[in-house]
Design a protein around this motif. Structure first.
Motif, PDB file in Angstrom:
ATOM      1  N   ASP A 211       0.895  -1.268  -0.111  1.00  0.00           N
ATOM      2  CA  ASP A 211      -0.084  -0.119   0.119  1.00  0.00           C
ATOM      3  C   ASP A 211       0.920   1.185   0.071  1.00  0.00           C
ATOM      4  N   GLY A 212       2.123   0.949   0.075  1.00  0.00           N
ATOM      5  CA  GLY A 212       2.900   2.387  -0.035  1.00  0.00           C
ATOM      6  C   GLY A 212       3.651   2.824   0.972  1.00  0.00           C
ATOM      7  N   PHE A 213       3.371   2.060   2.152  1.00  0.00           N
ATOM      8  CA  PHE A 213       3.840   2.782   3.509  1.00  0.00           C
ATOM      9  C   PHE A 213       5.297   1.609   4.051  1.00  0.00           C
ATOM     10  N   ARG A 214       5.772   2.313   4.937  1.00  0.00           N
ATOM     11  CA  ARG A 214       7.076   1.528   5.435  1.00  0.00           C
ATOM     12  C   ARG A 214       6.547   0.487   6.316  1.00  0.00           C
ATOM     13  N   ASP A 215       5.699   0.506   7.175  1.00  0.00           N
ATOM     14  CA  ASP A 215       5.308  -0.911   7.978  1.00  0.00           C
ATOM     15  C   ASP A 215       3.560  -0.798   8.248  1.00  0.00           C
ATOM     16  N   LEU A 216       3.323  -1.487   9.004  1.00  0.00           N
ATOM     17  CA  LEU A 216       1.993  -1.728   9.467  1.00  0.00           C
ATOM     18  C   LEU A 216       1.566  -0.477  10.393  1.00  0.00           C
ATOM     19  N   ALA A 217       2.482  -0.138  11.167  1.00  0.00           N
ATOM     20  CA  ALA A 217       2.178   0.981  12.073  1.00  0.00           C
ATOM     21  C   ALA A 217       1.633   2.283  11.377  1.00  0.00           C
ATOM     22  N   GLU A 218       2.450   2.620  10.244  1.00  0.00           N
ATOM     23  CA  GLU A 218       2.191   3.970   8.991  1.00  0.00           C
ATOM     24  C   GLU A 218       0.937   3.426   8.650  1.00  0.00           C
ATOM     25  N   LEU A 219       0.587   2.145   8.181  1.00  0.00           N
ATOM     26  CA  LEU A 219      -0.728   2.066   7.518  1.00  0.00           C
ATOM     27  C   LEU A 219      -1.808   2.454   8.388  1.00  0.00           C
ATOM     28  N   GLN A 220      -1.632   1.862   9.774  1.00  0.00           N
ATOM     29  CA  GLN A 220      -2.756   2.197  10.671  1.00  0.00           C
ATOM     30  C   GLN A 220      -3.048   3.530  11.033  1.00  0.00           C
ATOM     31  N   ASP A 221      -1.765   4.451  11.075  1.00  0.00           N
ATOM     32  CA  ASP A 221      -2.013   5.860  11.185  1.00  0.00           C
ATOM     33  C   ASP A 221      -2.956   6.538  10.224  1.00  0.00           C
ATOM     34  N   ARG A 222      -2.566   6.082   8.912  1.00  0.00           N
ATOM     35  CA  ARG A 222      -2.966   6.685   7.822  1.00  0.00           C
ATOM     36  C   ARG A 222      -4.481   6.402   7.799  1.00  0.00           C
ATOM     37  N   LEU A 223      -4.827   5.039   7.939  1.00  0.00           N
ATOM     38  CA  LEU A 223      -6.052   4.473   8.054  1.00  0.00           C
ATOM     39  C   LEU A 223      -7.028   5.381   9.088  1.00  0.00           C
ATOM     40  N   ARG A 224      -6.461   5.664  10.381  1.00  0.00           N
ATOM     41  CA  ARG A 224      -7.021   6.500  11.384  1.00  0.00           C
ATOM     42  C   ARG A 224      -7.316   7.938  10.628  1.00  0.00           C
ATOM     43  N   PHE A 225      -6.402   8.451  10.105  1.00  0.00           N
ATOM     44  CA  PHE A 225      -6.668   9.628   9.458  1.00  0.00           C
ATOM     45  C   PHE A 225      -7.994   9.513   8.539  1.00  0.00           C
ATOM     46  N   HIS A 226      -7.910   8.738   7.673  1.00  0.00           N
ATOM     47  CA  HIS A 226      -9.086   8.629   6.476  1.00  0.00           C
ATOM     48  C   HIS A 226     -10.291   8.093   7.171  1.00  0.00           C
ATOM     49  N   TYR A 227     -10.339   7.490   8.405  1.00  0.00           N
ATOM     50  CA  TYR A 227     -11.393   6.553   9.008  1.00  0.00           C
ATOM     51  C   TYR A 227     -11.271   6.733  10.617  1.00  0.00           C
TER      52      TYR A 227
END
Length: 129
Positions: free
Chosen positions: A95-111
Motif C-alpha cells: 500500500d506504499g507504507f513503511r510498515d503496518l504502524a504507518e498504514l494504521q496511522d493513515r487509516l485512522r486519518f481517513h477513517y
C-alpha cells in the motif's frame, strides 16, 4: 446427413458478422487522496485498503483529488476481504507504507472511527495507461 451425429458449429448458429459480444465491464472510479499520486505513478503503491467501498475487479479510473482532478486509467486485479486487525506489514508495504504502524496511522486519518474488527477491503490494482 445423420442428424443424431450432427453437432452444429458456431458458424451454423450465428449468421456471419452477427455474433453478439459481451458488453465491456462498466468502468468504476476509485478516489484517492492527492498525497498518493506519486506513489501510484511510480508503482510504489499497488493496493489500497478501503472500508465501506464496494470495489470489483475490472477497469477502473484512479481519481486523485487535486485542484485539477487527475485521472489515471487502471485495472483492479484482485479484491481481498480482511478485518482491519488482520492487516500485515506486507499489506502495508504493498500500500506504499513503511510498515503496518504507518498504514494504521493513515487509516485512522481517513477513517477516524476505525476499529480492529471492522471489515476492510484490500484492492490490488495496476495502471493500464
Amino acid at each position: 446427413m445423420d442428424h443424431a451425429m450432427y453437432q452444429p458449429t458456431e458458424e451454423d448458429l450465428e449468421p456471419a458478422g452477427c455474433a453478439e459480444r459481451a458488453a465491456p465491464a462498466a468502468r468504476q472510479s476509485l478516489p484517492f487522496h492527492h498525497s498518493y499520486l506519486d506513489a501510484v505513478r511510480t508503482g510504489r503503491k499497488t493496493t489500497t485498503v478501503r472500508l465501506r467501498n464496494a470495489v470489483e475487479t475490472g477497469p477502473v479510473d484512479l481519481v486523485f483529488e487535486l485542484d485539477d482532478e487527475v485521472v489515471l486509467p487502471g485495472e483492479v486485479t484482485r479484491v481481498i476481504a480482511k478485518r482491519v486487525g488482520e492487516l500485515t506489514d506486507a499489506d502495508a508495504v504493498a500500500d506504499g507504507f513503511r510498515d503496518l504502524a504507518e498504514l494504521q496511522d493513515r487509516l485512522r486519518f481517513h477513517y477516524p472511527r476505525i476499529e480492529a474488527t471492522d471489515d476492510a477491503t484490500i484492492v490490488h490494482f495496476r495502471l493500464t495507461g
